[in-house]
Design a protein around this motif. Sequence first.
Motif, mmCIF file in Angstrom:
data_model
loop_
_atom_site.group_PDB
_atom_site.id
_atom_site.type_symbol
_atom_site.label_atom_id
_atom_site.label_comp_id
_atom_site.label_asym_id
_atom_site.label_seq_id
_atom_site.Cartn_x
_atom_site.Cartn_y
_atom_site.Cartn_z
ATOM 1 N N LEU A 89 70.150 14.985 35.975
ATOM 2 C CA LEU A 89 70.147 13.908 35.379
ATOM 3 C C LEU A 89 69.164 14.157 34.002
ATOM 4 O O LEU A 89 69.377 13.819 32.908
ATOM 5 C CB LEU A 89 69.679 12.568 35.885
ATOM 6 N N ILE A 90 68.207 14.668 34.349
ATOM 7 C CA ILE A 90 67.130 14.882 33.455
ATOM 8 C C ILE A 90 66.829 16.155 32.716
ATOM 9 O O ILE A 90 66.165 16.356 31.851
ATOM 10 C CB ILE A 90 65.797 14.426 33.984
ATOM 11 N N GLU A 91 67.698 17.164 33.138
ATOM 12 C CA GLU A 91 67.725 18.466 32.684
ATOM 13 C C GLU A 91 68.324 18.498 31.225
ATOM 14 O O GLU A 91 68.981 17.932 30.712
ATOM 15 C CB GLU A 91 68.875 19.193 33.331
ATOM 16 N N GLY A 92 67.204 19.031 30.494
ATOM 17 C CA GLY A 92 67.035 19.228 29.036
ATOM 18 C C GLY A 92 66.612 17.800 28.290
ATOM 19 O O GLY A 92 66.910 17.546 27.150
ATOM 20 N N ARG A 93 66.047 16.826 28.968
ATOM 21 C CA ARG A 93 65.859 15.655 28.480
ATOM 22 C C ARG A 93 64.409 15.338 28.490
ATOM 23 O O ARG A 93 63.631 14.499 28.313
ATOM 24 C CB ARG A 93 66.543 14.330 29.294
ATOM 25 N N VAL A 94 63.472 16.287 29.245
ATOM 26 C CA VAL A 94 61.921 16.347 29.221
ATOM 27 C C VAL A 94 61.349 16.940 28.364
ATOM 28 O O VAL A 94 61.830 18.021 27.688
ATOM 29 C CB VAL A 94 61.657 17.004 30.843
ATOM 30 N N ARG A 95 60.441 16.262 27.432
ATOM 31 C CA ARG A 95 59.756 17.035 26.290
ATOM 32 C C ARG A 95 58.890 18.055 26.974
ATOM 33 O O ARG A 95 58.374 18.060 28.055
ATOM 34 C CB ARG A 95 58.677 15.485 25.671
ATOM 35 N N PRO A 96 58.667 19.218 26.124
ATOM 36 C CA PRO A 96 58.130 20.290 26.461
ATOM 37 C C PRO A 96 56.667 19.740 26.690
ATOM 38 O O PRO A 96 56.181 19.036 26.050
ATOM 39 C CB PRO A 96 57.965 21.171 25.023
ATOM 40 N N GLY A 97 56.153 20.518 27.669
ATOM 41 C CA GLY A 97 54.862 20.292 28.346
ATOM 42 C C GLY A 97 54.795 19.142 29.427
ATOM 43 O O GLY A 97 53.696 19.289 29.953
ATOM 44 N N PHE A 98 55.774 18.777 29.622
ATOM 45 C CA PHE A 98 55.751 17.455 30.770
ATOM 46 C C PHE A 98 56.824 17.932 31.780
ATOM 47 O O PHE A 98 56.723 17.190 32.931
ATOM 48 C CB PHE A 98 56.006 16.150 30.110
ATOM 49 N N GLU A 99 57.381 19.097 31.658
ATOM 50 C CA GLU A 99 58.215 19.497 32.596
ATOM 51 C C GLU A 99 57.568 19.607 34.026
ATOM 52 O O GLU A 99 58.133 19.181 35.205
ATOM 53 C CB GLU A 99 58.626 21.061 32.677
ATOM 54 N N MET A 100 56.271 20.166 34.137
ATOM 55 C CA MET A 100 55.835 20.183 35.509
ATOM 56 C C MET A 100 55.412 19.002 36.220
ATOM 57 O O MET A 100 55.635 18.547 37.438
ATOM 58 C CB MET A 100 54.388 21.349 35.649
ATOM 59 N N LEU A 101 54.884 18.152 35.317
ATOM 60 C CA LEU A 101 54.547 16.640 35.639
ATOM 61 C C LEU A 101 55.703 15.851 36.115
ATOM 62 O O LEU A 101 55.655 15.239 37.060
ATOM 63 C CB LEU A 101 53.903 15.831 34.496
ATOM 64 N N VAL A 102 56.755 15.971 35.633
ATOM 65 C CA VAL A 102 58.106 15.310 35.933
ATOM 66 C C VAL A 102 58.322 15.820 37.384
ATOM 67 O O VAL A 102 58.946 15.228 38.307
ATOM 68 C CB VAL A 102 59.021 15.270 34.694
#
Length: 386
Positions: free
Chosen positions: A127-140
């Motif tokens: 669901l979230i693939e491609g929707r997370v802002r750069p830099g927040f991937e690991m946090l999410v």
Amino acid sequence: MATAYTTPPPPGDGFRARVQRMGGHLAGMVMPNIGAFIAWGLITALFIPTGWLPNKELAELGDPMIKILLPLLIGYTGGRMVHGQRGAVVGAVATIGLVAGADIPMFLGAMIIGPLAAYLMKLFDGLIEGRVRPGFEMLVDNFSAGILAAAMAIAGKVAIGPVVRTLTEAAGDGVGWLVDHDVLPLTSVLIEPAKVLFLNNAINHGVLGPLGVQQAAETGKSILFMLESNPGPGLGVLLAYTFFGPRRLRPSTPAAMIIHFFGGIHEIYFPYILMKPRMILAAIAGGATGVAIFLASGTGLVAAPSPGSIFAYLAQTPRGTGNWIGVYSGMLASIAVSFAVGAALLGFGRLAESRKEKDAPDGDATATAEDPENAGDGTTQQPAAR
């Protein structure tokens, strides 16, 4: 993205294909962890009070291994099969909710909640693939896995765990009903499938053991000690695999037979049935034959053979030629019948190999999607990092 941890499932939507896929998935969660099962079995066989080298301190290793370590490994592996390392992590955390405070080994529950948690993780990641802002991937990634894992652990503790316990108790009640109504050979219809689902200890020690102790106290022996512990059906199944099973599996069966028959570790042959569910018919036929002979000869054991090895049987067989003939003729008949039925179910080797394998010019036994017989044999592909 995650990849499958086991070989590809068989194609088709028929009942047989679905059963084979299910068996392959269940076996795929257990086969990679056979070493851990052997370690637990060796410690148990050696150091429990009725073992070969009784040692109270070392015997304490057995309980946490079977109640915590082994279910966690199954939940971890099941999660990894569905969604790689992230699935493995949430599967393991979810499984701990099942095993915390449980009084029985939660193998069946781990086979349910591990893949389920990983599947939910896979859905969320999609669901979230491609929707997370750069830099927040690991946090999410980390927080989503943590929140989902915690929620599934709670669900395992308050919902799935009680359901598994209810199923276990129902299986035990079913066996108890058959025992009470003097249709002992039919108990194999319930006992053998329940054993393969790792409910063997619950049935043996939770139902048959107490009834057997009561009967042995009155008559000096009890047939109930042999309903679940008879190593004959398992040995017959492994022999069928040795001579007529898939070529990839044949080299592993001699060691499994030694561990099963001489070590009394029945769990070693369960994955061989899970990967070909029809083989449960061989175990049922062998078990029922043995029980019928035990019953007809009026034999029994003086105490529970723990673990259920040939050596434990030798130690627990009461004096008297009739007892010895009854016990070991029943065991040998179990081996012979389960071997014969298992060999027939394997088509005497014709159904064991894939069509593609037979057609391959180099005779390579590589499992493929057209190879349902080899699905879930524990052969693993390297999981890809997400």
